[in-house]
Design a protein around this motif. Structure first.
Motif, PDB file in Angstrom:
ATOM      1  N   GLU A 139      -2.550   6.745  10.770  1.00 29.45           N
ATOM      2  CA  GLU A 139      -1.842   7.279   9.459  1.00 29.45           C
ATOM      3  C   GLU A 139      -2.368   6.207   8.319  1.00 29.45           C
ATOM      4  O   GLU A 139      -2.616   5.279   8.469  1.00 29.45           O
ATOM      5  CB  GLU A 139      -0.331   7.231   9.645  1.00 29.45           C
ATOM      6  N   ILE A 140      -2.845   7.013   7.195  1.00 34.32           N
ATOM      7  CA  ILE A 140      -3.336   6.147   6.165  1.00 34.32           C
ATOM      8  C   ILE A 140      -2.051   6.124   5.138  1.00 34.32           C
ATOM      9  O   ILE A 140      -1.323   6.814   5.074  1.00 34.32           O
ATOM     10  CB  ILE A 140      -4.258   7.223   5.313  1.00 34.32           C
ATOM     11  N   PRO A 141      -1.946   4.675   4.622  1.00 29.46           N
ATOM     12  CA  PRO A 141      -0.805   4.572   3.747  1.00 29.46           C
ATOM     13  C   PRO A 141      -0.848   5.394   2.427  1.00 29.46           C
ATOM     14  O   PRO A 141      -1.861   5.710   1.788  1.00 29.46           O
ATOM     15  CB  PRO A 141      -1.168   2.997   3.212  1.00 29.46           C
ATOM     16  N   ILE A 142       0.294   5.884   2.267  1.00 28.50           N
ATOM     17  CA  ILE A 142       0.513   6.999   1.302  1.00 28.50           C
ATOM     18  C   ILE A 142       0.197   6.437  -0.229  1.00 28.50           C
ATOM     19  O   ILE A 142      -0.355   7.374  -0.696  1.00 28.50           O
ATOM     20  CB  ILE A 142       1.877   7.451   1.327  1.00 28.50           C
ATOM     21  N   GLY A 143       0.287   5.289  -0.307  1.00 16.91           N
ATOM     22  CA  GLY A 143       0.043   4.836  -1.781  1.00 16.91           C
ATOM     23  C   GLY A 143      -1.600   4.784  -1.716  1.00 16.91           C
ATOM     24  O   GLY A 143      -2.070   5.098  -3.050  1.00 16.91           O
ATOM     25  N   VAL A 144      -2.382   4.418  -0.873  1.00 16.50           N
ATOM     26  CA  VAL A 144      -3.738   4.490  -0.823  1.00 16.50           C
ATOM     27  C   VAL A 144      -4.089   5.883  -1.226  1.00 16.50           C
ATOM     28  O   VAL A 144      -5.063   6.083  -2.193  1.00 16.50           O
ATOM     29  CB  VAL A 144      -4.272   3.916   0.282  1.00 16.50           C
ATOM     30  N   LEU A 145      -3.801   6.769  -0.424  1.00 16.35           N
ATOM     31  CA  LEU A 145      -4.031   8.129  -0.551  1.00 16.35           C
ATOM     32  C   LEU A 145      -4.017   8.799  -1.867  1.00 16.35           C
ATOM     33  O   LEU A 145      -4.514   9.496  -2.612  1.00 16.35           O
ATOM     34  CB  LEU A 145      -3.628   9.014   0.669  1.00 16.35           C
ATOM     35  N   SER A 146      -2.477   8.555  -2.535  1.00 17.30           N
ATOM     36  CA  SER A 146      -2.065   8.972  -3.537  1.00 17.30           C
ATOM     37  C   SER A 146      -3.108   8.420  -4.919  1.00 17.30           C
ATOM     38  O   SER A 146      -3.386   9.362  -5.751  1.00 17.30           O
ATOM     39  CB  SER A 146      -0.618   8.794  -4.026  1.00 17.30           C
ATOM     40  N   MET A 187       0.870  -1.146  -0.108  1.00 20.63           N
ATOM     41  CA  MET A 187      -0.011   0.041  -0.069  1.00 20.63           C
ATOM     42  C   MET A 187       0.842   1.312  -0.157  1.00 20.63           C
ATOM     43  O   MET A 187       0.278   2.313  -0.009  1.00 20.63           O
ATOM     44  CB  MET A 187      -1.062  -0.009   1.004  1.00 20.63           C
ATOM     45  N   GLY A 188       2.196   0.900   0.219  1.00 22.94           N
ATOM     46  CA  GLY A 188       3.158   2.069   0.026  1.00 22.94           C
ATOM     47  C   GLY A 188       3.236   3.070   1.386  1.00 22.94           C
ATOM     48  O   GLY A 188       2.000   3.320   2.109  1.00 22.94           O
ATOM     49  N   ASN A 189       4.162   3.290   1.938  1.00 23.99           N
ATOM     50  CA  ASN A 189       4.314   3.987   3.096  1.00 23.99           C
ATOM     51  C   ASN A 189       5.741   4.525   3.347  1.00 23.99           C
ATOM     52  O   ASN A 189       6.898   4.162   2.642  1.00 23.99           O
ATOM     53  CB  ASN A 189       3.882   3.172   4.578  1.00 23.99           C
ATOM     54  N   LEU A 190       5.754   5.704   3.995  1.00 31.03           N
ATOM     55  CA  LEU A 190       7.310   6.411   4.317  1.00 31.03           C
ATOM     56  C   LEU A 190       7.680   6.403   5.685  1.00 31.03           C
ATOM     57  O   LEU A 190       8.668   6.890   6.115  1.00 31.03           O
ATOM     58  CB  LEU A 190       7.130   7.757   4.028  1.00 31.03           C
ATOM     59  N   SER A 191       6.892   5.445   6.656  1.00 28.29           N
ATOM     60  CA  SER A 191       7.102   5.493   8.138  1.00 28.29           C
ATOM     61  C   SER A 191       8.349   4.700   8.317  1.00 28.29           C
ATOM     62  O   SER A 191       8.823   5.224   9.642  1.00 28.29           O
ATOM     63  CB  SER A 191       5.869   4.871   8.699  1.00 28.29           C
ATOM     64  N   ASN A 192       9.076   4.009   7.532  1.00 38.28           N
ATOM     65  CA  ASN A 192      10.229   3.342   7.761  1.00 38.28           C
ATOM     66  C   ASN A 192      11.436   4.174   7.236  1.00 38.28           C
ATOM     67  O   ASN A 192      12.552   3.541   7.337  1.00 38.28           O
ATOM     68  CB  ASN A 192      10.227   2.069   7.361  1.00 38.28           C
ATOM     69  N   ALA A 193      11.222   5.317   6.745  1.00 35.17           N
ATOM     70  CA  ALA A 193      12.281   6.146   6.036  1.00 35.17           C
ATOM     71  C   ALA A 193      13.610   6.312   7.207  1.00 35.17           C
ATOM     72  O   ALA A 193      13.036   6.917   8.228  1.00 35.17           O
ATOM     73  CB  ALA A 193      11.916   7.451   5.342  1.00 35.17           C
ATOM     74  N   VAL A 234       0.492  15.064  -0.258  1.00 42.82           N
ATOM     75  CA  VAL A 234       0.095  13.730   0.178  1.00 42.82           C
ATOM     76  C   VAL A 234       0.285  13.163   1.368  1.00 42.82           C
ATOM     77  O   VAL A 234      -0.471  12.557   2.201  1.00 42.82           O
ATOM     78  CB  VAL A 234       0.195  12.658  -0.966  1.00 42.82           C
ATOM     79  N   ASP A 235       1.392  13.211   1.756  1.00 38.45           N
ATOM     80  CA  ASP A 235       2.145  12.548   2.938  1.00 38.45           C
ATOM     81  C   ASP A 235       1.827  13.428   4.278  1.00 38.45           C
ATOM     82  O   ASP A 235       1.283  12.806   5.389  1.00 38.45           O
ATOM     83  CB  ASP A 235       3.808  12.537   2.896  1.00 38.45           C
ATOM     84  N   ASP A 236       1.689  14.998   3.844  1.00 37.85           N
ATOM     85  CA  ASP A 236       1.345  15.581   5.050  1.00 37.85           C
ATOM     86  C   ASP A 236      -0.382  15.135   5.373  1.00 37.85           C
ATOM     87  O   ASP A 236      -0.832  15.189   6.595  1.00 37.85           O
ATOM     88  CB  ASP A 236       1.139  17.008   4.632  1.00 37.85           C
ATOM     89  N   LEU A 237      -1.101  15.028   4.314  1.00 36.25           N
ATOM     90  CA  LEU A 237      -2.635  14.603   4.580  1.00 36.25           C
ATOM     91  C   LEU A 237      -2.482  13.372   5.023  1.00 36.25           C
ATOM     92  O   LEU A 237      -3.391  12.992   6.022  1.00 36.25           O
ATOM     93  CB  LEU A 237      -3.153  14.678   3.293  1.00 36.25           C
ATOM     94  N   ALA A 238      -1.839  12.204   4.876  1.00 35.54           N
ATOM     95  CA  ALA A 238      -1.672  10.792   5.272  1.00 35.54           C
ATOM     96  C   ALA A 238      -1.484  10.863   6.873  1.00 35.54           C
ATOM     97  O   ALA A 238      -1.784  10.053   7.621  1.00 35.54           O
ATOM     98  CB  ALA A 238      -0.636   9.814   4.525  1.00 35.54           C
TER      99      ALA A 238
END
Length: 336
Positions: A308-315, A186-192, A297-301
């Motif tokens: 937190e909403i997965p960034i891939g879903v929100l995009s 689903m895509g995410n940036l939380s592990n960056a 999109v990441d700010d909204l997620a």
């Protein structure tokens, strides 16, 4: 000249968006506090306990995530613009040759065989490249140089790795491994992590720079292969270099953030309407606009809900209506 001003405006907007994103989150930071922390970093002053907390939040949590969002958005958008120019097709995206499907399978396989995150990232990168090599290999088997055969090779490769991904998901532990795989897809940036982001930034930026350097060749390719050959362009070699560079960038975005769709398809269209179809401006504009888009999109997620909403879903949710709106003026952008 106007297009150059617009390009500079996009760069300024990206910087402002980055500053704003640093202040947003579960632990809100006021703009004066942000300026104070940044000034303290520049002066080398010893921070008190409160300042140290702010520094940790900014430098260890938000900064890596913001840099990752900019890089992934820029990489997918620049790759999408390059693919659309090479294939002379406005509906082409970075997933055309199977790199996203291959990267997803590689990440899922890495989660099955190891708990180490580095294994997952390396596996995603290697299988993303392997998917593209299979697509190119199919073209070579048939000894064809047609774009249609290349697209068919990509469809076959993408289908193969999508099927393999289904097998991995079927065999995964349903309590631990399968939820992790689904969350990654689903895509995410939380592990960056800052070290990983900085390591991947170099090849990604080098790839985008290479695409910019080949912008003139893309302009000539858009006129057709015969015209390009008459101007002394080795169409086969140039097309291969551009495809490999765009593929490398796309594979690294999967390593950094998993599957994030639509950006590579819609952002080049918006950039084309802003700066025109000339690829020397279009590729940088797409990269800047892609960074802005994914940052938003990441700010909204992160901030819309308590979870937190997965960034891939929100995009995807945002990308579909934007693409419908963009379609009305897409043809105008190509012919400007």
């Amino acid at each position: 000249m106007i297009a150059d001003y617009r390009l500079a405006g996009l760069l300024l907007l990206l910087i402002l968006m980055s500053m704003l994103s640093l202040t947003l989150g579960r632990y809100p930071i006021a703009l004066p506090e942000l300026v104070q922390v940044l000034a303290g970093l520049g002066s080398g002053q010893v921070a008190d306990e409160g300042q140290q907390v702010l520094r940790n939040v900014l430098l260890e949590i938000r900064l890596p995530r913001i840099l990752a969002a900019i890089l992934v958005g820029a990489g997918l958008s620049a790759s999408g613009a390059a693919f659309q120019a090479v294939f002379v097709n406005p509906l082409v995206s970075p997933g055309l040759l199977g790199v996203l499907a291959g990267g997803s399978f590689g990440a899922a396989l890495g989660m099955i065989v190891s708990d180490h995150w580095l294994v997952v990232q390396v596996s995603a990168f290697l299988f993303g490249l392997l998917a593209v090599l299979i697509a190119l290999g199919i073209v070579r088997v048939y000894r064809s140089e047609s774009l249609l055969m290349l697209v068919l090779g990509g469809i076959i490769s993408s289908g193969l790795f999508t099927a393999l991904l289904s097998i991995v998901k079927y065999l995964a532990d349903p309590y631990n491994q399968l939820p992790a795989i689904v969350y990654w897809l689903m895509g995410n940036l939380s592990n960056a992590e800052l070290s990983v982001v900085l390591t991947l930034a170099l090849p990604m930026l080098a790839g985008i720079l290479l695409l910019v350097l080949y912008a003139r060749h893309m302009n000539v390719l858009s006129m057709g292969d015969e015209e390009a050959r008459s101007l002394g362009i080795d169409t086969r070699r140039v097309r291969l270099v551009i495809i490999l560079a765009a593929t490398l960038i796309s594979a690294l975005t999967v390593v950094m953030a998993g599957m994030i769709g639509w950006i590579g398809l819609i952002v080049p269209h918006i950039a084309r309407m802003i700066v025109g179809p000339e690829n020397g401006r279009l590729i940088p504009a797409s990269a800047l606009l892609g960074g802005i888009f994914l940052l938003l999109v990441d700010d909204l997620a992160r901030n819309l809900f308590t979870v937190e909403i997965p960034i891939g879903v929100l995009s995807e949710l945002l990308g579909i209506p934007i693409f419908i709106l963009v379609l009305r003026n897409a043809r105008k952008g190509w012919s400007a």
